[in-house]
Each structure stands twice: as C-alpha cells, then as structure tokens.
Design a protein around this motif. Sequence first.
Motif, PDB file in Angstrom:
ATOM      1  N   ARG A  46      24.639 -20.702 -23.189  1.00 42.94           N
ATOM      2  CA  ARG A  46      23.355 -21.096 -23.757  1.00 42.94           C
ATOM      3  C   ARG A  46      23.113 -22.586 -23.574  1.00 42.94           C
ATOM      4  O   ARG A  46      24.012 -23.396 -23.760  1.00 42.94           O
ATOM      5  N   VAL A  47      21.875 -22.923 -23.190  1.00 43.70           N
ATOM      6  CA  VAL A  47      21.513 -24.316 -22.971  1.00 43.70           C
ATOM      7  C   VAL A  47      20.375 -24.703 -23.910  1.00 43.70           C
ATOM      8  O   VAL A  47      19.384 -23.978 -24.032  1.00 43.70           O
ATOM      9  N   THR A  48      20.555 -25.824 -24.614  1.00 40.14           N
ATOM     10  CA  THR A  48      19.486 -26.401 -25.423  1.00 40.14           C
ATOM     11  C   THR A  48      19.120 -27.733 -24.793  1.00 40.14           C
ATOM     12  O   THR A  48      20.001 -28.535 -24.489  1.00 40.14           O
ATOM     13  N   VAL A  49      17.825 -27.948 -24.559  1.00 42.77           N
ATOM     14  CA  VAL A  49      17.351 -29.217 -24.017  1.00 42.77           C
ATOM     15  C   VAL A  49      16.454 -29.843 -25.061  1.00 42.77           C
ATOM     16  O   VAL A  49      15.526 -29.183 -25.549  1.00 42.77           O
ATOM     17  N   ARG A  50      16.719 -31.099 -25.435  1.00 43.34           N
ATOM     18  CA  ARG A  50      15.874 -31.785 -26.418  1.00 43.34           C
ATOM     19  C   ARG A  50      15.295 -33.046 -25.808  1.00 43.34           C
ATOM     20  O   ARG A  50      15.986 -33.778 -25.103  1.00 43.34           O
ATOM     21  N   PHE A  51      14.009 -33.279 -26.084  1.00 40.71           N
ATOM     22  CA  PHE A  51      13.334 -34.506 -25.645  1.00 40.71           C
ATOM     23  C   PHE A  51      12.886 -35.256 -26.889  1.00 40.71           C
ATOM     24  O   PHE A  51      11.998 -34.787 -27.600  1.00 40.71           O
ATOM     25  N   GLU A  52      13.533 -36.397 -27.180  1.00 37.29           N
ATOM     26  CA  GLU A  52      13.161 -37.157 -28.366  1.00 37.29           C
ATOM     27  C   GLU A  52      12.649 -38.535 -27.962  1.00 37.29           C
ATOM     28  O   GLU A  52      13.325 -39.250 -27.216  1.00 37.29           O
ATOM     29  N   PRO A  53      11.456 -38.908 -28.474  1.00 36.11           N
ATOM     30  CA  PRO A  53      10.921 -40.215 -28.125  1.00 36.11           C
ATOM     31  C   PRO A  53      11.851 -41.332 -28.611  1.00 36.11           C
ATOM     32  O   PRO A  53      12.443 -41.215 -29.682  1.00 36.11           O
ATOM     33  N   CYS A  54      12.000 -42.371 -27.808  1.00 39.83           N
ATOM     34  CA  CYS A  54      12.781 -43.545 -28.203  1.00 39.83           C
ATOM     35  C   CYS A  54      12.060 -44.754 -27.603  1.00 39.83           C
ATOM     36  O   CYS A  54      11.151 -44.576 -26.792  1.00 39.83           O
ATOM     37  N   PRO A  55      12.432 -45.983 -28.008  1.00 40.47           N
ATOM     38  CA  PRO A  55      11.681 -47.163 -27.531  1.00 40.47           C
ATOM     39  C   PRO A  55      11.618 -47.257 -26.001  1.00 40.47           C
ATOM     40  O   PRO A  55      10.622 -47.705 -25.445  1.00 40.47           O
ATOM     41  N   GLN A  56      12.672 -46.814 -25.299  1.00 43.30           N
ATOM     42  CA  GLN A  56      12.681 -46.937 -23.828  1.00 43.30           C
ATOM     43  C   GLN A  56      11.973 -45.766 -23.152  1.00 43.30           C
ATOM     44  O   GLN A  56      11.828 -45.765 -21.937  1.00 43.30           O
ATOM     45  N   GLY A  57      11.591 -44.762 -23.915  1.00 46.26           N
ATOM     46  CA  GLY A  57      10.960 -43.589 -23.307  1.00 46.26           C
ATOM     47  C   GLY A  57      11.361 -42.344 -24.050  1.00 46.26           C
ATOM     48  O   GLY A  57      10.898 -42.093 -25.153  1.00 46.26           O
ATOM     49  N   THR A  58      12.285 -41.570 -23.442  1.00 42.84           N
ATOM     50  CA  THR A  58      12.715 -40.329 -24.078  1.00 42.84           C
ATOM     51  C   THR A  58      14.226 -40.177 -23.962  1.00 42.84           C
ATOM     52  O   THR A  58      14.800 -40.442 -22.904  1.00 42.84           O
ATOM     53  N   GLU A  59      14.837 -39.784 -25.066  1.00 43.42           N
ATOM     54  CA  GLU A  59      16.262 -39.459 -25.021  1.00 43.42           C
ATOM     55  C   GLU A  59      16.353 -37.961 -24.708  1.00 43.42           C
ATOM     56  O   GLU A  59      15.875 -37.128 -25.486  1.00 43.42           O
TER      57      GLU A  59
END
Lengths: 118, 142
Positions: free
Chosen positions: B95-108
């Motif tokens: 199983r794969v989970t992909v998370r995109f979290e906004p951060c000051p440089q763009g996205t983590e």
Amino acid sequence: MARTKSNESDDPESQLDRVFHALADRTRRKLLAHLMLRPGTVSELAAPFEMSLPAVSKHIKVLESAGLVTRTVDGRLHRCSLHAGPLQHVAAWLDPYRVFWTDTLDALAQFVEEEEGS
Amino acid sequence: MSESITLNVQRTIRARPERLFEAWTTPQQLRKWWGPAHVECSDAAIDLRVGGHYHLDNRLPDGTVLRIEGEFERIEPPSELVYSWRLGGATTAERVTVRFEPCPQGTEVSIIHERIASPAARDEHEKGWVGCLDGLVTLLAA
C-alpha cells in the motif's frame, strides 16, 4: 553462550528471515527500542510490560537468535545489549525501494519545477 | 500478513500541492515524469475514484515492462492519495500513501510505502516477484 540451534541455517536468506521474524512483533520492537537507549537486565527490560518474566525472556531469546541482542551473564544477572549489525541487512534489502522513490520524486520535481521556472 | 516493512520517503518540491496532485493523477503527465531515471513510463491509465483501478507500465532499459497496478482507497485532492500497489503480477498488495502538504518552499511530498512483503512472505507467495525486484536492483545500480 548457546549458539544457534543446528537446524537453523546460517545462510544470508535464513538470517534475514530470522531478523524479520524478530521484528514482526511489537513487544520485541519495544524491547529493541529500550535497548537502543541502554543495556539492561531481563527484569529491567520486563518491567514496562504486563507479562511474566519467562514470557519476556522468550521474546529476548528470539531477538538473540536473530543476532539482534547479545546476553552476558554476570553471576545471577543476565545483561542484554543491542547488537544492531543485522539491521543493516534490513536496510540493504529496503534500499531498492528507497532509491526507487527518491529517484521518482526527483523526476517529479524536475518536471514541475522546470515548468514553474519557464 | 504479519511480517512486513514500512518505508517513508520525503521531499520538498517547489510547486503547489494542487499542481503536484494533478501531475500524480493525470496519465498524460505521468508518462512524462514517472519512475527512476532509467525507467520509461510506457503506459499509464487512471480511474480516479475510490475503488478505481490504475496501472503504470515501467519499461526497463532491457525492454522488460514491469506493471505497477492497484486500486484507489482514498482520494483527498490536493492533499492525499492512498492506493494498493502490486508490482509485476504480485498476488498480494502493498500500500502506498502519498501526501502533499504546503510548506514555505512549496510542498512537502511524503511517501509511505506499507506492507512491503518480507523475504519469507515472498518465498511462499510471490516467487515471480523476486525476479522483478532483482530487475529493479540491477536497473538502479546501473
């Protein structure tokens, strides 16, 4: 000190099997986490668990058989310490996955960042 | 299956989560970027709904095509995707989970790859899979 039983093979695949088996139990992972901080006697290690001393001792034997724990006997005290060497095999085994994802995320970064720049 | 391993990988990318989510879920775009350096994504199909199927074909330098496929378990645009992952016809899914979290440089961007079968499990159920993984190792070592 007791060596591994004769029916346990020493080839790398069997060693890796024993390491994975040892890691596939939360009590044993907690024991390892304690041992990462400091060595301890069997009763010190057993203290945080609601488990009999023999039950904890059995878990420690599994860790020993995987080569993750070494036990020294000092009179009546059995002192256990972490032997992290075999964990490297786990890391090496996971490496292709890590490289796969690191490389894939590099490619994604290149794709979207070039576009942002243009 | 009790004996399994989880891998976490993170990376910061200079783009917004919306842009990355789009790149990750659009077949045309996936074909342009998916995979490690020496892998070409020769085909991609995505049915972006819970239970929907996807596949990603990975063409290795020797011409072998390894298919990664599975079904979506969770879709939360633009912040999260969870899907099953079967490599090269494997019978059990990782199983794969992909998370995109906004951060000051763009996205983590965080990848959580779970239920990676242990060698013991592979021996029992997925003999064919070993060859595929070996292929990847060879490929990545190149």
